[in-house]
Design a protein around this motif. Structure first.
Motif, PDB file in Angstrom:
ATOM      1  N   PHE A 118      62.947   2.117  83.924  1.00  0.00           N
ATOM      2  CA  PHE A 118      63.275   3.169  84.885  1.00  0.00           C
ATOM      3  C   PHE A 118      64.406   4.060  84.379  1.00  0.00           C
ATOM      4  O   PHE A 118      65.237   3.649  83.575  1.00  0.00           O
ATOM      5  CB  PHE A 118      63.716   2.537  86.208  1.00  0.00           C
ATOM      6  CG  PHE A 118      62.675   1.652  86.842  1.00  0.00           C
ATOM      7  CD1 PHE A 118      61.794   2.155  87.783  1.00  0.00           C
ATOM      8  CD2 PHE A 118      62.572   0.306  86.490  1.00  0.00           C
ATOM      9  CE1 PHE A 118      60.831   1.337  88.369  1.00  0.00           C
ATOM     10  CE2 PHE A 118      61.622  -0.519  87.069  1.00  0.00           C
ATOM     11  CZ  PHE A 118      60.752   0.001  88.009  1.00  0.00           C
ATOM     12  N   GLN A 120      66.994   4.874  86.018  1.00  0.00           N
ATOM     13  CA  GLN A 120      68.300   4.327  86.413  1.00  0.00           C
ATOM     14  C   GLN A 120      68.473   2.867  85.961  1.00  0.00           C
ATOM     15  O   GLN A 120      69.246   2.127  86.558  1.00  0.00           O
ATOM     16  CB  GLN A 120      68.482   4.426  87.924  1.00  0.00           C
ATOM     17  CG  GLN A 120      68.500   5.853  88.454  1.00  0.00           C
ATOM     18  CD  GLN A 120      69.621   6.682  87.852  1.00  0.00           C
ATOM     19  OE1 GLN A 120      70.621   6.146  87.387  1.00  0.00           O
ATOM     20  NE2 GLN A 120      69.452   7.994  87.826  1.00  0.00           N
ATOM     21  N   ASN A 122      68.048  -0.065  86.484  1.00  0.00           N
ATOM     22  CA  ASN A 122      67.719  -1.101  87.477  1.00  0.00           C
ATOM     23  C   ASN A 122      67.848  -2.518  86.948  1.00  0.00           C
ATOM     24  O   ASN A 122      67.049  -3.395  87.285  1.00  0.00           O
ATOM     25  CB  ASN A 122      66.305  -0.906  88.032  1.00  0.00           C
ATOM     26  CG  ASN A 122      66.168   0.383  88.817  1.00  0.00           C
ATOM     27  OD1 ASN A 122      67.174   1.007  89.151  1.00  0.00           O
ATOM     28  ND2 ASN A 122      64.949   0.778  89.093  1.00  0.00           N
TER      29      ASN A 122
ATOM     30  N   PRO B 115      69.782  -1.575  96.491  1.00  0.00           N
ATOM     31  CA  PRO B 115      69.026  -0.358  96.185  1.00  0.00           C
ATOM     32  C   PRO B 115      67.532  -0.629  95.996  1.00  0.00           C
ATOM     33  O   PRO B 115      67.137  -1.699  95.515  1.00  0.00           O
ATOM     34  CB  PRO B 115      69.637   0.122  94.867  1.00  0.00           C
ATOM     35  CG  PRO B 115      70.938  -0.580  94.742  1.00  0.00           C
ATOM     36  CD  PRO B 115      70.810  -1.867  95.489  1.00  0.00           C
ATOM     37  N   GLY B 117      65.696   0.419  93.809  1.00  0.00           N
ATOM     38  CA  GLY B 117      65.414   0.174  92.392  1.00  0.00           C
ATOM     39  C   GLY B 117      65.400  -1.304  92.031  1.00  0.00           C
ATOM     40  O   GLY B 117      64.709  -1.716  91.099  1.00  0.00           O
ATOM     41  N   GLN B 118      66.148  -2.112  92.779  1.00  0.00           N
ATOM     42  CA  GLN B 118      66.157  -3.551  92.513  1.00  0.00           C
ATOM     43  C   GLN B 118      64.812  -4.176  92.884  1.00  0.00           C
ATOM     44  O   GLN B 118      64.274  -5.008  92.148  1.00  0.00           O
ATOM     45  CB  GLN B 118      67.290  -4.222  93.292  1.00  0.00           C
ATOM     46  CG  GLN B 118      68.668  -3.797  92.825  1.00  0.00           C
ATOM     47  CD  GLN B 118      68.985  -4.332  91.440  1.00  0.00           C
ATOM     48  OE1 GLN B 118      68.940  -5.530  91.200  1.00  0.00           O
ATOM     49  NE2 GLN B 118      69.286  -3.442  90.506  1.00  0.00           N
ATOM     50  N   GLU B 120      62.064  -2.520  92.990  1.00  0.00           N
ATOM     51  CA  GLU B 120      61.070  -1.959  92.080  1.00  0.00           C
ATOM     52  C   GLU B 120      61.102  -2.674  90.735  1.00  0.00           C
ATOM     53  O   GLU B 120      60.059  -2.955  90.141  1.00  0.00           O
ATOM     54  CB  GLU B 120      61.310  -0.458  91.914  1.00  0.00           C
ATOM     55  CG  GLU B 120      61.015   0.301  93.197  1.00  0.00           C
ATOM     56  CD  GLU B 120      61.383   1.775  93.136  1.00  0.00           C
ATOM     57  OE1 GLU B 120      61.910   2.227  92.096  1.00  0.00           O
ATOM     58  OE2 GLU B 120      61.144   2.467  94.139  1.00  0.00           O
ATOM     59  N   ALA B 121      62.306  -2.991  90.264  1.00  0.00           N
ATOM     60  CA  ALA B 121      62.409  -3.719  89.006  1.00  0.00           C
ATOM     61  C   ALA B 121      61.766  -5.100  89.158  1.00  0.00           C
ATOM     62  O   ALA B 121      61.087  -5.589  88.243  1.00  0.00           O
ATOM     63  CB  ALA B 121      63.875  -3.856  88.584  1.00  0.00           C
TER      64      ALA B 121
END
Ligand SMILES: Nc1ncnc2c1ncn2[C@@H]1O[C@H](COP(=O)(O)OP(=O)(O)OP(=O)(O)O)[C@@H](O)[C@H]1O
Ligand SMILES: [Mg+2]
Lengths: 279, 219
Positions: A118, A120, A122, B115, B117-118, B120-121
């Motif tokens: 990504f 960012q 992550n 977040p 993004g966590q 999603e990761a």
């Protein structure tokens, strides 16, 4: 060491070594549409990517590049159409001769060979670098801890971070964090690696070190890559094909030399003129 | 009205027994609130509406009714349905369930603070849902929640005197027994209050130590 994808084995360059369906359709989008409210982002989009191919998606902001990658990662669902990977539908499965919405376990199985890096990074801030990389191999692939740690150390050395195993992500620079994220992605032995503007959040020098790592990976593995980047020189170096998107459609699909040297479409020409090359 | 120290000295052993009971109710009630609140918070984020909606309703219902009513219900009504709990057990369950509705909100805020993004990761790595919770989301959400949780520990402790109503032998229940015999409420009530005050002070101090030790969030 098992598997065909040790990043540091003999350079295989463009030649896909893994068996695929033979039609260059390792990843296939068929008539995919996606809208957010009244904003039609993808409109009946069809394209495919061969096994081992590296394809760069370019196009103006809002043209749907991220949306495509996020759908492949199953972070978004298409409104209609199908996406398949290695001959298997991502969001559908056959039951009783009918194509029905896939169960969570079907999605998990097909998704297991796809991963993403990504913009960012992550990384998991609560884990040290090494555990960021071993978490999935141990808890998803079921690898023994010591074997996963060995492999993680190799990968971290490959991205130039062999010395940072015990650091927390917050103690690393952005470029270092992104390289950890790349090692973490490779650790799951992916067939498909999705990269969405992975250097956009980085200063130019830090971006360059990340791009070098990716060049290395492109050269030494046969992983299929879909990448979105504004680093045009990098895109030219690593990709087999470049797809130019505009308003949710592919308006040009050509090898990088052609695309960058003699873009046909007027929209492509103006887009390429507007992009500042980061590398 | 003059203060009689000898009288105070003679009642202290009983009052301290009462304090011990109050501490048991606090500790076990709070542990129940911590665990059950987490369960509520996670279930309220379930993808299945059949789980999410009823749990949400139950949590709002419990939070919207007075603790005292719940205590009465547990102690006086449940026996009619064949469930007979001791006063202390009723108190622990009552406090624990009531405060679980508050701690679940605290956890929820902590979880929302992780977040996107966590998550999603975690998806990109194909982590199973359970593993995503235990190794990614909660280790980030819980430390953020500690300050608010420790406030609820104090609040719960200060609600323990409500257990008088169901005859749990906490300090005020004990004090009442004492002045019923002596007709001198002044010392007994005052000392019961002082015990609560001092203990609340110690608890909040301990809470701050825990926060400092475990409450750091790495970003
Ligand atoms: N979650 C969302 N909700 C609503 N609209 C969204 C959402 N995600 C994307 N969009 C919209 O979809 C369109 C395509 O977005 P997308 O992120 O795919 O573009 P992009 O090609 O990656 O652009 P960029 O180069 O800016 O990253 C945009 O108009 C965007 O505003
Ligand atoms: Mg994008």
């Amino acid at each position: 060491m098992e598997g065909t994808k040790e990043p540091m084995t003999e350079a295989t360059s463009a030649a896909p070594v893994r068996a695929h369906d033979g039609n260059g359709e390792f990843i296939k989008f068929a008539e995919v549409s996606k809208r957010f409210g009244s904003n039609v982002v993808l409109d009946d989009l069809s394209f495919s990517v061969g096994a081992g191919e590296r394809v760069t998606l370019i196009g103006p902001s809002g043209s749907g590049k991220t949306t495509i990658l996020r759908m492949l990662m199953t972070l978004l669902r298409p409104d209609s159409g199908t996406i398949s990977v290695n001959g298997e539908y991502l969001f559908h499965e056959e039951r009783g001769g009918q194509l029905v919405t896939a169960s969570e376990s079907h999605i998990r199985r097909v998704r297991s060979k796809i991963t993403m890096v990504f913009q960012q990074f992550n990384l998991f801030p609560n884990m040290r670098v090494l555990r960021n990389v071993t978490e999935a191999p141990v808890h998803v692939l079921g690898k023994p801890k010591d074997e996963a740690a060995e492999r993680a150390k190799e990968l971290l050395a490959l991205v130039g971070l062999g010395e940072k195993l015990d650091a927390y992500p917050s103690q690393l620079s952005g470029g270092q964090q992104q390289r950890v994220a790349i090692a973490r992605a490779l650790a799951v032995d992916p067939d498909v690696l999705l990269l969405d503007e992975v250097t956009s959040a980085l200063d130019p020098e830090l971006a360059a070190e990340v791009l070098d790592v990716l060049r290395d990976i492109a050269k030494t593995t046969d992983v299929t890559m879909l990448l979105v980047t504004h680093a045009m020189k990098f895109a030219r170096d690593v990709s087999h094909r470049v797809l130019m998107f505009n308003q949710g459609k592919i308006i040009e699909d050509r090898p990088p030399e052609e695309m960058f040297n003699e873009p046909r479409h007027e929209r492509t020409q103006s887009f390429l003129r507007s992009v500042i090359d980061e590398t | 009205m003059n203060w009689d120290w000898d009288y105070v000295g003679s009642m202290m052993p009983d009052l301290l027994d009462g304090l011990w009971t109050a501490l048991l109710a606090t500790i076990f009630g709070f542990l129940l609130a911590l665990v059950l609140g987490l369960v509520f918070a996670i279930l309220r984020r379930s993808k299945t509406a059949w789980i999410r909606v009823p749990i949400g309703f139950i949590v709002e219902f419990i939070r919207g009714t007075p603790l005292l009513v719940q205590l009465f219900f547990l102690f006086f009504v449940l026996p009619d349905f064949g469930v007979q709990l001791s006063p202390l057990a009723s108190g622990i369950v009552g406090l624990g369930v009531h405060y679980a509705t508050y701690t679940s909100e605290v956890y929820r805020a902590g979880i929302d603070g992780v977040p996107a993004g966590q998550w999603e990761a975690a998806t990109a790595l194909n982590l199973p849902a359970r593993r995503t919770w235990t190794s990614v989301v909660l280790p980030q959400a819980v430390p953020r929640s500690l300050p608010a949780l420790s406030n609820y520990l104090i609040a719960l402790f200060k609600d323990v005197p409500q257990l008088v109503a169901i005859t749990v032998a906490e300090p005020f229940t004990v004090a009442r027994g004492i002045f019923a015999d002596s007709f001198r409420p002044f010392e007994a009530i005052t000392m019961a209050g002082v015990l609560y005050l001092v203990t609340a002070f110690v608890l909040s101090y301990l809470g701050r130590i825990v926060e400092r030790r475990y409450g750091t969030v790495r970003v």
